[in-house]
Design a protein around this motif. Structure first.
Motif, PDB file in Angstrom:
ATOM      1  N   ARG B 151       0.715  -1.218   0.159  1.00  0.00           N
ATOM      2  CA  ARG B 151       0.069  -0.005   0.018  1.00  0.00           C
ATOM      3  C   ARG B 151       0.886   1.229   0.090  1.00  0.00           C
ATOM      4  O   ARG B 151       0.412   2.279  -0.589  1.00  0.00           O
ATOM      5  CB  ARG B 151      -0.796   0.008   1.260  1.00  0.00           C
ATOM      6  CG  ARG B 151      -2.097   0.707   0.954  1.00  0.00           C
ATOM      7  CD  ARG B 151      -3.108   0.497   2.080  1.00  0.00           C
ATOM      8  NE  ARG B 151      -3.896   1.657   2.402  1.00  0.00           N
ATOM      9  CZ  ARG B 151      -4.800   2.014   1.654  1.00  0.00           C
ATOM     10  NH1 ARG B 151      -5.078   1.682   0.269  1.00  0.00           N
ATOM     11  NH2 ARG B 151      -5.298   3.179   1.828  1.00  0.00           N
ATOM     12  N   HIS B 257     -13.114  -4.716 -10.301  1.00  0.00           N
ATOM     13  CA  HIS B 257     -13.711  -3.630  -9.438  1.00  0.00           C
ATOM     14  C   HIS B 257     -13.585  -2.372  -9.973  1.00  0.00           C
ATOM     15  O   HIS B 257     -14.363  -1.696 -10.228  1.00  0.00           O
ATOM     16  CB  HIS B 257     -12.653  -3.632  -7.981  1.00  0.00           C
ATOM     17  CG  HIS B 257     -13.199  -2.518  -7.017  1.00  0.00           C
ATOM     18  ND1 HIS B 257     -14.183  -2.525  -6.486  1.00  0.00           N
ATOM     19  CD2 HIS B 257     -12.781  -1.208  -7.007  1.00  0.00           C
ATOM     20  CE1 HIS B 257     -14.296  -1.372  -5.723  1.00  0.00           C
ATOM     21  NE2 HIS B 257     -13.586  -0.493  -5.957  1.00  0.00           N
ATOM     22  N   ASN B 261     -16.571  -0.370 -11.805  1.00  0.00           N
ATOM     23  CA  ASN B 261     -17.118   1.063 -10.871  1.00  0.00           C
ATOM     24  C   ASN B 261     -16.722   2.075 -12.018  1.00  0.00           C
ATOM     25  O   ASN B 261     -17.179   3.229 -11.755  1.00  0.00           O
ATOM     26  CB  ASN B 261     -15.910   1.164  -9.905  1.00  0.00           C
ATOM     27  CG  ASN B 261     -16.566   1.021  -8.813  1.00  0.00           C
ATOM     28  OD1 ASN B 261     -17.453   1.570  -8.331  1.00  0.00           O
ATOM     29  ND2 ASN B 261     -15.946   0.205  -7.813  1.00  0.00           N
ATOM     30  N   ASN B 265      -9.902   4.152  -7.728  1.00  0.00           N
ATOM     31  CA  ASN B 265      -9.573   4.968  -6.725  1.00  0.00           C
ATOM     32  C   ASN B 265      -8.696   4.318  -5.598  1.00  0.00           C
ATOM     33  O   ASN B 265      -8.849   3.083  -5.307  1.00  0.00           O
ATOM     34  CB  ASN B 265     -10.741   5.075  -5.748  1.00  0.00           C
ATOM     35  CG  ASN B 265     -10.656   6.133  -4.513  1.00  0.00           C
ATOM     36  OD1 ASN B 265      -9.767   6.241  -4.177  1.00  0.00           O
ATOM     37  ND2 ASN B 265     -11.781   6.594  -3.968  1.00  0.00           N
ATOM     38  N   PHE B 267      -7.627   4.268  -2.753  1.00  0.00           N
ATOM     39  CA  PHE B 267      -8.038   4.174  -1.443  1.00  0.00           C
ATOM     40  C   PHE B 267      -9.168   3.046  -1.225  1.00  0.00           C
ATOM     41  O   PHE B 267      -9.821   2.857  -0.095  1.00  0.00           O
ATOM     42  CB  PHE B 267      -8.379   5.421  -0.728  1.00  0.00           C
ATOM     43  CG  PHE B 267      -7.309   6.150  -0.653  1.00  0.00           C
ATOM     44  CD1 PHE B 267      -6.459   5.895   0.333  1.00  0.00           C
ATOM     45  CD2 PHE B 267      -7.272   7.270  -1.575  1.00  0.00           C
ATOM     46  CE1 PHE B 267      -5.480   7.103   0.224  1.00  0.00           C
ATOM     47  CE2 PHE B 267      -6.274   8.344  -1.628  1.00  0.00           C
ATOM     48  CZ  PHE B 267      -5.254   8.122  -0.509  1.00  0.00           C
ATOM     49  N   ASP B 268      -9.807   2.418  -2.581  1.00  0.00           N
ATOM     50  CA  ASP B 268     -10.628   1.567  -2.354  1.00  0.00           C
ATOM     51  C   ASP B 268     -10.283  -0.003  -2.062  1.00  0.00           C
ATOM     52  O   ASP B 268      -9.122  -0.136  -2.114  1.00  0.00           O
ATOM     53  CB  ASP B 268     -11.306   1.409  -3.890  1.00  0.00           C
ATOM     54  CG  ASP B 268     -12.394   2.408  -4.086  1.00  0.00           C
ATOM     55  OD1 ASP B 268     -12.768   3.142  -3.290  1.00  0.00           O
ATOM     56  OD2 ASP B 268     -13.020   2.305  -5.212  1.00  0.00           O
ATOM     57  N   LEU B 269     -11.101  -0.781  -1.621  1.00  0.00           N
ATOM     58  CA  LEU B 269     -10.831  -2.257  -1.271  1.00  0.00           C
ATOM     59  C   LEU B 269     -10.293  -2.437   0.098  1.00  0.00           C
ATOM     60  O   LEU B 269     -10.872  -3.362   1.007  1.00  0.00           O
ATOM     61  CB  LEU B 269      -9.907  -2.991  -2.371  1.00  0.00           C
ATOM     62  CG  LEU B 269     -10.730  -2.977  -3.651  1.00  0.00           C
ATOM     63  CD1 LEU B 269      -9.744  -3.664  -4.882  1.00  0.00           C
ATOM     64  CD2 LEU B 269     -11.952  -3.783  -3.865  1.00  0.00           C
ATOM     65  N   VAL B 270      -9.161  -1.819   0.375  1.00  0.00           N
ATOM     66  CA  VAL B 270      -8.531  -2.079   1.475  1.00  0.00           C
ATOM     67  C   VAL B 270      -9.473  -1.680   2.597  1.00  0.00           C
ATOM     68  O   VAL B 270      -9.889  -0.402   2.725  1.00  0.00           O
ATOM     69  CB  VAL B 270      -7.064  -1.181   1.690  1.00  0.00           C
ATOM     70  CG1 VAL B 270      -6.488  -1.208   2.899  1.00  0.00           C
ATOM     71  CG2 VAL B 270      -5.965  -1.704   0.673  1.00  0.00           C
TER      72      VAL B 270
END
Lengths: 334, 342
Positions: B151, B257, B261, B265, B267-270
């Motif tokens: 990340r 995803h 979508n 992004n 910041f998504d999923l985590v």
């Protein structure tokens, strides 16, 4: 989410310092704007305003700098450099306001003028400038929604999360505005959480459509909400039948604004904010007085509300939101 | 003493109860299925809007990414490991590949993109497996570490901004329809074709676990590593394989995803890991390893998706929703607790 971001980014606090640009003529006063993150679309747009103020104003040199990564510690270092260079004024958009208390106090002790933006909880600043009052912004969403819905019908609202203070302020102010002014508007299932994820906003919109087939209006909370809501409405074939307003970025939301799935977004223009920040910094340098209702010469900043801040400084607040829809979308390239 | 017939019937009842009990122990997914039916009937009674074809479509669509994660997690769990890095792998693949394809090869067909994402995920997964094996550290701590590294890499070197200019092939893939229905309220419900990816992944996972030597080795290592090693199973091979497989599925999940979508992004999923773990465990997999089934996992994913997507229908206020989901998971967990003691 923010914690993740902070942890991840601070772990990589590699000295990616952005070089400050060379100072211009020695007799000019130097105002430097320090932003959260250099290179981000938002602050690139802000730089336009910063540069414009410098070009339009005699005897002033302006520039914008920021860390390569959104990191409070790097912002502190940049400001320390500016103190060493003894600039005349610093305008800051803090990443994490309390982290800057110490360094901004040192700057002021050295006689450097300090103004901030988006930091109404900061003590060590002379002037903090806010583009608008959050309650007024929320009510503004509701007024737009009411106009679009013909002042009647079922509507709902989103927030990024129930912990996002400003989102909750907007949603609550919007609900209060509707309760007061539009008795025929019925709020259902308020403050749905999207967790700042467009896909969650999408799933929840679908569910809301099932539960409330007569839904006529949706207010977004986080900047990605209109994107998820817009996609759900497009797929359901309901474009134009449901009004959607929320905060968003023009480029990110453009396809849904063009298709009509999102009726309009509101935000403040970072370019104007950059211009006004530098103007306020110059007023501090010149020792001008700040008064309630003063006009800073930029639309939305013509009737500044003045109040006392948490420290010795003041907070000045404008009404500087801009409404973007498919007709004026081309004017905002950010 | 009471009469003979009466005693006899009791022992017969007890025997049949025991038989049912044994059957349930052998078939834990039945519990999950019962819970799904219970939730559906309850919500359907509160909100008749629940009984719509579009709702099934929405559940299927919302299950895909969680389902892919769940299958990967199941395989790791079956081998006695644990993984918390799959969402970070998916987020990295999703954002990196999408931005790179948009910048240099926007014409690239989706199957090729999916293969690249799956390979990328596999490579990171292999790294996870090797680290877990050679560091001899708990997989939990290793994968927490690697998830931060992945990340951090994504946000530092690839980008932090929302990306909306999704290449056309990726977008078209997500729009490909399997079935379209006009609902009575005038809106349209669509079953996207990418749900088939989950079906395919489930079949492949089932085949690996039940029809291959690797599957046998996974359950053996998960049951008791030292005995399995003495029997000649290669723990290193198994560990690397399961993490690689989880990474493989995570890479695909990330691309799906984006495809669904139409935005990437970073910041998504985590942050969705715990939902996935809850789904797999509610699907009857043992958190201590050596057990679990594909059918159970899929049912667990359906159950979790269901619970997360009926709260508004049930009229539960936003502030209460997380609380209700939490209570449900505790209750469902308690049901599984009684199963184990039965």
């Amino acid at each position: 989410m923010t914690l993740w971001k902070k942890l991840a980014l601070s772990a990589v606090a590699l000295g990616a310092m952005v070089g400050t640009s060379s100072l211009a003529a020695a007799d000019d006063v130097q105002i430097t704007t320090v932003v959260k993150l250099a290179g981000e679309t938002w602050f690139t747009r802000m730089d336009e305003g910063v540069v414009q103020y410098g070009e339009e104003t005699d005897g002033v040199t302006t520039n914008e700098i920021g860390p390569g990564k959104a990191d409070a510690a790097q912002q502190v270092r940049l400001i320390e450099d500016l103190i060493a260079k003894n600039v005349d004024a610093i305008a800051v958009v803090p990443f994490d306001p309390p982290m800057l208390e110490g360094v901004l106090k040192r700057a002021m002790d050295r006689g450097i003028k300090v103004m901030t933006h988006e930091a109404d909880n900061l003590k060590n600043t002379q002037v903090d400038m806010e583009a608008f009052d959050n309650a007024a912004f929320g009510a503004h969403f509701n007024d737009q929604l009411a106009d679009c819905m013909g002042k009647k019908g079922t509507w709902t609202s989103f927030v990024g999360s129930l912990g996002s203070l400003t989102h909750v302020q907007w949603a609550d102010a919007s609900a209060a505005n509707a309760a007061e002014k539009y008795p025929d508007m019925k709020l259902v299932s308020p403050k749905n959480e999207s967790f700042n994820d467009a896909n969650t906003a999408y799933n929840k919109t679908k569910e809301l459509l099932k539960k409330y087939p007569d839904l006529k209006g949706i207010q977004g909370g986080s900047a990605v909400d209109p994107i998820g809501i817009g996609r759900a409405l497009e797929e359901a074939g309901l474009v134009g039948k449901i009004c959607v307003y929320g905060i968003g970025m023009p480029n990110d939301t453009s396809r849904y604004l063009k298709s009509g799935a999102v009726t309009g977004i509101s935000l403040w223009d970072p370019k104007d904010a950059g211009f006004v920040m530098n103007k306020i910094a110059k007023m501090l340098i010149d020792g001008e007085e700040f008064t309630d209702g003063m006009d800073l010469g930029v639309p939305g900043y013509t009737n500044m509300k003045l109040k006392k801040g948490p420290g010795k400084g003041i907070i000045v607040t404008g009404q500087a939101w801009i409404d973007v829809n498919k007709d004026n979308l081309d004017k905002y390239d950010f | 003493m009471s009469d003979f017939v009466w005693t006899n019937s009791t022992s017969e009842d007890q025997a049949s109860m025991k038989r049912i009990g044994r059957w349930l122990i052998r078939n834990p997914p039945v519990f999950t299925l019962i819970l799904i039916v219970l939730v559906s009937v309850t919500i359907g009674a509160i909100a008749p809007e629940f009984w719509q074809v579009s709702n099934i479509f929405d559940m299927a669509r919302a299950s895909v990414v969680t389902g892919l994660f769940g299958l990967g997690f199941l395989v790791i769990l079956a081998a006695g490991g644990i993984d918390l890095s799959f969402t970070a792998i998916a987020a990295l693949m999703m954002y990196w590949i999408t931005t790179a394809v948009a910048a240099s090869a926007p014409w690239m067909p989706m199957p090729v993109i999916l293969v690249i994402a799956a390979l990328g995920g596999t490579i990171i997964g292999i790294g996870n497996g090797l680290l877990v094996h050679y560091l001899r550290a708990p997989a939990l701590i290793v994968t927490i570490g690697t998830s931060y590294v992945i990340r951090g890499f994504l946000l530092t070197f690839i980008g932090t901004e929302l990306f909306v200019n999704i290449p056309l092939p990726i977008e078209e893939f997500g729009k490909f329809e399997l079935w379209r229905v006009q609902t009575d309220t005038g809106s349209i419900a669509i079953l996207p074709a990418y749900v088939l990816m989950l079906v395919a992944a489930a079949v492949v996972t089932w085949w690996i676990l039940n029809r291959t030597l690797m599957g046998r080795a996974i359950f053996a290592i998960g049951g008791n590593t030292s005995i399995a090693e003495r029997l000649g199973y290669d723990a290193r091979k198994v560990q690397v394989f399961v993490f690689a497989f989880s990474g493989f599925l995570a890479g695909i999940a990330g691309m799906l995803h984006v495809s669904a979508n139409r935005i990437a992004n970073p910041f998504d999923l985590v942050g969705t890991e715990l939902t996935v773990i809850a789904a797999v465990v509610l699907g009857g997999a043992r958190i201590t390893g050596g057990g679990g089934s594909v059918l159970g996992t899929i049912l667990g994913v359906v159950l979790i998706t269901l619970v997360n997507n009926v709260l508004i229908l049930a009229g539960i206020p936003s502030t209460w929703q997380t609380f209700v989901v939490g209570c449900f998971i505790v209750l469902a967990g308690a049901v599984f607790g009684t199963r184990k003691s039965a």
